[in-house]
Every structure is written in structure tokens, then in C-alpha cells.
Design an enzyme around this catalytic site. Structure first.
Site, PDB file in Angstrom:
ATOM      1  N   ARG A 195     -19.161 -29.237  -2.309  1.00 28.63           N
ATOM      2  CA  ARG A 195     -17.862 -29.922  -2.084  1.00 28.63           C
ATOM      3  C   ARG A 195     -16.749 -28.895  -1.808  1.00 28.63           C
ATOM      4  O   ARG A 195     -16.074 -29.101  -0.953  1.00 28.63           O
ATOM      5  CB  ARG A 195     -17.609 -31.082  -3.289  1.00 28.63           C
ATOM      6  CG  ARG A 195     -16.311 -31.556  -2.863  1.00 28.63           C
ATOM      7  CD  ARG A 195     -15.969 -32.942  -3.794  1.00 28.63           C
ATOM      8  NE  ARG A 195     -16.281 -32.910  -4.999  1.00 28.63           N
ATOM      9  CZ  ARG A 195     -16.042 -32.204  -6.121  1.00 28.63           C
ATOM     10  NH1 ARG A 195     -14.955 -31.434  -6.043  1.00 28.63           N
ATOM     11  NH2 ARG A 195     -16.647 -32.151  -7.314  1.00 28.63           N
ATOM     12  N   TYR A 210      -3.176 -43.714  17.394  1.00 26.05           N
ATOM     13  CA  TYR A 210      -4.214 -44.512  17.160  1.00 26.05           C
ATOM     14  C   TYR A 210      -4.223 -45.347  15.898  1.00 26.05           C
ATOM     15  O   TYR A 210      -3.601 -45.242  15.000  1.00 26.05           O
ATOM     16  CB  TYR A 210      -5.294 -43.306  16.583  1.00 26.05           C
ATOM     17  CG  TYR A 210      -6.527 -43.939  16.115  1.00 26.05           C
ATOM     18  CD1 TYR A 210      -7.510 -44.657  16.834  1.00 26.05           C
ATOM     19  CD2 TYR A 210      -6.950 -43.408  14.769  1.00 26.05           C
ATOM     20  CE1 TYR A 210      -8.527 -45.134  16.343  1.00 26.05           C
ATOM     21  CE2 TYR A 210      -8.315 -43.940  14.482  1.00 26.05           C
ATOM     22  CZ  TYR A 210      -9.093 -44.885  15.128  1.00 26.05           C
ATOM     23  OH  TYR A 210     -10.193 -45.370  14.727  1.00 26.05           O
ATOM     24  N   ASP A 227      -1.627 -34.603  15.916  1.00 28.16           N
ATOM     25  CA  ASP A 227      -2.971 -34.935  16.318  1.00 28.16           C
ATOM     26  C   ASP A 227      -3.292 -34.206  17.563  1.00 28.16           C
ATOM     27  O   ASP A 227      -2.966 -34.812  18.485  1.00 28.16           O
ATOM     28  CB  ASP A 227      -2.966 -36.303  15.952  1.00 28.16           C
ATOM     29  CG  ASP A 227      -4.389 -36.803  15.892  1.00 28.16           C
ATOM     30  OD1 ASP A 227      -5.261 -36.304  16.554  1.00 28.16           O
ATOM     31  OD2 ASP A 227      -4.738 -37.903  15.375  1.00 28.16           O
ATOM     32  N   LYS A 276     -14.808 -36.477  18.348  1.00 26.31           N
ATOM     33  CA  LYS A 276     -14.346 -36.544  20.050  1.00 26.31           C
ATOM     34  C   LYS A 276     -14.687 -35.255  20.570  1.00 26.31           C
ATOM     35  O   LYS A 276     -15.848 -34.835  20.651  1.00 26.31           O
ATOM     36  CB  LYS A 276     -12.976 -36.798  19.930  1.00 26.31           C
ATOM     37  CG  LYS A 276     -12.601 -37.882  19.022  1.00 26.31           C
ATOM     38  CD  LYS A 276     -13.224 -39.288  19.167  1.00 26.31           C
ATOM     39  CE  LYS A 276     -12.634 -40.441  18.607  1.00 26.31           C
ATOM     40  NZ  LYS A 276     -12.714 -40.523  17.303  1.00 26.31           N
TER      41      LYS A 276
HETATM   42  N1  PLP Z   1      -7.010 -39.471  15.703  1.00 25.38           N
HETATM   43  C1  PLP Z   1      -7.170 -40.013  17.028  1.00 25.38           C
HETATM   44  C2  PLP Z   1      -6.145 -39.639  17.904  1.00 25.38           C
HETATM   45  C3  PLP Z   1      -8.274 -40.849  16.964  1.00 25.38           C
HETATM   46  O1  PLP Z   1      -8.642 -41.414  18.472  1.00 25.38           O
HETATM   47  C4  PLP Z   1      -9.075 -41.145  16.170  1.00 25.38           C
HETATM   48  C5  PLP Z   1     -10.214 -41.911  16.543  1.00 25.38           C
HETATM   49  O2  PLP Z   1     -10.288 -42.786  17.523  1.00 25.38           O
HETATM   50  C6  PLP Z   1      -8.925 -40.440  14.914  1.00 25.38           C
HETATM   51  C7  PLP Z   1      -7.773 -39.741  14.688  1.00 25.38           C
HETATM   52  C8  PLP Z   1      -9.871 -40.857  13.773  1.00 25.38           C
HETATM   53  O3  PLP Z   1     -10.922 -40.022  13.901  1.00 25.38           O
HETATM   54  P1  PLP Z   1     -12.460 -40.437  13.168  1.00 25.38           P
HETATM   55  O4  PLP Z   1     -12.782 -41.854  13.762  1.00 25.38           O
HETATM   56  O5  PLP Z   1     -13.079 -39.424  13.469  1.00 25.38           O
HETATM   57  O6  PLP Z   1     -12.054 -41.093  11.715  1.00 25.38           O
END
Ligand code: PLP
Length: 386
Positions: free
Chosen positions: A50, A102, A174, A199
Site C-alpha cells: 500500500r 465530470y 483535472d 481514459k
Molecule cells: N475526471 C474526469 C474528467 C472524468 O471524465 C472522470 C471519469 O469519467 C473522472 C475524473 C473519474 O475517473 P474514474 O472513472 O477513473 O474514477
């Protein structure tokens, strides 16, 4: 490897040649959960999975090199990465977030606000006056998402950094929609970058993962401490897969954004299309900022269809696109944010953010672009009001 290499070389060669035991080209996968101590008073480099793992560390170093970060914590998901960043806040401190980020990010921030852990202020971050006004009310963190999900709004990162500097507010971006191949927020003055590596970075739709990257050593150490303390660190196999995906990131991104540009331009010509949101189009309001702060326009776009186009029926007729959530993978995807990715937002919040029930988000993959355009045209022909 020399840090003077191009980012593409850093991505493709991450960890290659580091295996001293057998000189394996691909770095090995270390699944072990715990590590032997030679003496109980001499802590080894790795003691418990961890806290640290060599495979995860190879991915962390690669991502840190690509984002120009002092350090990286790889997490179990993108949401774990965002949660980790929020661990930096004291109870009751405020976060400014985009009103169209998101849906999962909105849900997390709202849940933390409702349980009294923090305050949240959702603003349209393309409006710098609104950002300034929100900062004036006091905030510990300015959380940016640019391009935003799903409307591809572009926020001027450097301008936000300059505004936040007046009040010593941490700026987090992000960077999921572009990946380090197309945008480096730390170089634009941000303190922290988060990714859903699920992604573009992994790119093969077979891992859920995330990463947090910090500009300075103290911030990186604090985040790493919280990652170990809360247990959000990523699994070794996921890191191994993600590292493998990362090797082709630049090639995939180039191909995918090239197709996305053509797809966006072609769709503009269809009578059933009211609006195409793609930062690469000169008509996009964020086009000039995107040209300045990005190295490409990415592989995501959203389309507003004219009244009378039943988007549910339209999606049901697609044969090359898959109707699914997520984005940035090798496969092209279509989704309706209102009922899928952004269903966690209230209808009012979606309305304020401009996310209509007729909005369709496309993630462009590696298929031939003519097949993608043909698929959409055929589906539209099947649903257009005659
Ligand atoms: N940030 C963005 C811009 C996203 O589109 C997403 C998920 O679609 C996330 C964060 C969250 O990521 P995760 O699904 O890997 O937890």
C-alpha cells in the site's frame, strides 16, 4: 533515461532497461504485497504494497516526468485521485469547481459539502470575473477541469493561476481530457494535476486508475502520505497495464485527435446538427485559449442535435460507435451525458451547466474516420424527421 528526451520518448521508454536481474526490456510486474527486511532496524526501500510498489513507482516516475512534476501518487481510480487532493483541505475550507465538471466530481464535492467536510462553489470558469468573485469569498482550492466534461469549455489556466496567486489558493487541474501529451497544467502555474488514467493514459478500456501530480516536493510528499494513510493507492497489475498503455499514448492521441477534427467539421454540415462543441473549431468560444495552452484539440466532442432528433433512437442505430460511458480509449464511444455520465447531477444543475437532454458526447477512437462518419450519417438518416 535522460530528462532531455522528448515527452513521447519518455512515455514509450518508461522503465525500459531498468531490470538489472535478467535485463528484460519490459519492466517486470511486482505483485508482492510485502517485502523482507534484512534487519528489523533497517527499513528496506519497499516494505508494504500500500505504501510503495516498484511497478507502481515506475508508472509514477513516468507520469511525473511527463507532467514535469516533483512527484506522483498513482491511485485506484480518477475519483480516488480527486478524493486524495481533497484530503489537503481542513474541515470547512472552500473549493471552487467548474459548474460543468465530470458528474462524479460534482457528486463527491456535493457529498463532502452536505456532510460538512468542505464548502463548494460551482462557477462557470470560462468567466474570469466569476472566478475572481468566488476567490474573493475565500477558497483554499481552485479546481479546474479543462476542457470540461461534457461541453469542452476551455478555461484559461494561466489567468486562473494569476487570480488565485493573490490569495495563496491551491490550483488543481483535472487534465484527463487531454493527457500530458497535449497539456501540462503545472507548466502553466498550477500546483497539482489529477488524471483519470482510466481514459487516454491507459487507453485500452481495461483498467480503472488515477494519478495526482504535484509541482513541489513538500506537496508531493503530503499527497503520498495521504495516499498511504487513506489506502487509495493503485494496484500493481493496474499500474503494469497502464504503463503498457502509456507507451502508445502519443501515437494514439495524434491519430484520435486528427479523426476528431474531421468528424467535428463534417458533422457541422448536417442539417440535424444544431451545435458542435469541439475546441479545434474556430467557432468554438475557447478556440484561441486552447491554441495557446494546449498542443492539440483532443479526441472529445459533444453535439447538440436539432429538436425532433430522438437521441436515444439515434444512439440505438449506431453500429461502429459503442454506446458506453468513459472516454479516451481505442474504441469510439457515444453517450448521452444527461442519463449516463452526468446523471448524478440534479436536472437544475445540468440546466445551469448547459447540459441538455439532447446533448450527445463522442469519444473518438482509432477506427477509420470514414467509418465513424458513415455510422453517424446512417443513424441520422434512420431517425431524421422526414
Ligand atoms: N475526471 C474526469 C474528467 C472524468 O471524465 C472522470 C471519469 O469519467 C473522472 C475524473 C473519474 O475517473 P474514474 O472513472 O477513473 O474514477
Amino acid at each position: 533515461m535522460s530528462h532531455k528526451c522528448h515527452p513521447q520518448t519518455l512515455a514509450s521508454n518508461a522503465g525500459v532497461g531498468a531490470n538489472s536481474e535478467f535485463q528484460a526490456i519490459a519492466p517486470p510486474l511486482y505483485l508482492g504485497a510485502n517485502y523482507r527486511w534484512n534487519r528489523s532496524d533497517e527499513k528496506p526501500q519497499y516494505d508494504y504494497g500500500r505504501s510503495g510498489n516498484p511497478t507502481r513507482a515506475t508508472l509514477e516516475q513516468a507520469l511525473a516526468d511527463l507532467e514535469g512534476a516533483a512527484g506522483c501518487s498513482v491511485t485506484a481510480s480518477g475519483m480516488a485521485a480527486i478524493h486524495l487532493v481533497l484530503c489537503l483541505l481542513q474541515p470547512g475550507e472552500a473549493v471552487i469547481a467548474p459548474h460543468d465538471c465530470y458528474g462524479g466530481t460534482q457528486r463527491l464535492l456535493n457529498a463532502y459539502a452536505q456532510t460538512g467536510r468542505l464548502k463548494v462553489n460551482f462557477v462557470d470558469q470560462t468567466n474570469l470575473g466569476a472566478v475572481e468573485a468566488a476567490l474573493a469569498k475565500g477558497a483554499r482550492m481552485l479546481f479546474l477541469e479543462t476542457p470540461s466534461n461534457p461541453l469542452l469549455r476551455i478555461t484559461d489556466i494561466s489567468a486562473c493561476v494569476a487570480l488565485a496567486a493573490k490569495s495563496d489558493t491551491l490550483v488543481v487541474t483535472d487534465n484527463t481530457f487531454l493527457s500530458p501529451a497535449l497539456q501540462n497544467p503545472l507548466a502553466l502555474g498550477c500546483d497539482i494535476v489529477v488524471h483519470s488514467t482510466t481514459k487516454l493514459i491507459n487507453g485500452h478500456s481495461d483498467v480503472i486508475g488515477g494519478a495526482v501530480l504535484a509541482k513541489t516536493d513538500p506537496l508531493a510528499e503530503e499527497l503520498s502520505w495521504w495516499a498511504n494513510t487513506t489506502g487509495v493507492t493503485g494496484a500493481p497489475f493496474d499500474s503494469y497495464q497502464t504503463l503498457r498503455g502509456l507507451r502508445t499514448l502519443f501515437a494514439r492521441v495524434q491519430q484520435q485527435q486528427c479523426s476528431a477534427g474531421r468528424f467535428a467539421e463534417t458533422l457541422l454540415g448536417r442539417p440535424e446538427v444544431k451545435q458542435v462543441y469541439y475546441p479545434g473549431l474556430p467557432i468554438h468560444p475557447g478556440h484561441e485559449i486552447a491554441r495557446r495552452q494546449q498542443r492539440g484539440f483532443g479526441s472529445m466532442l459533444s453535439v447538440e442535435f436539432a429538436d425532433g432528433v430522438n437521441v436515444v433512437e439515434f444512439l440505438a442505430k449506431l453500429r461502429v460507435f459503442n454506446v458506453a460511458e468513459s472516454l479516451g480509449g481505442f474504441e469510439s464511444l457515444a453517450c448521452v451525458p444527461a442519463t449516463m455520465t452526468h446523471a448524478a447531477m440534479t436536472p437544475e444543475a445540468r440546466q445551469i451547466a448547459g447540459i441538455s437532454d439532447g446533448l450527445v458526447r463522442f469519444s473518438i477512437g482509432l477506427e477509420h474516420v470514414d467509418d465513424l462518419i458513415g455510422d453517424v450519417f446512417a443513424a441520422l438518416d434512420g431517425v431524421s424527421p422526414s
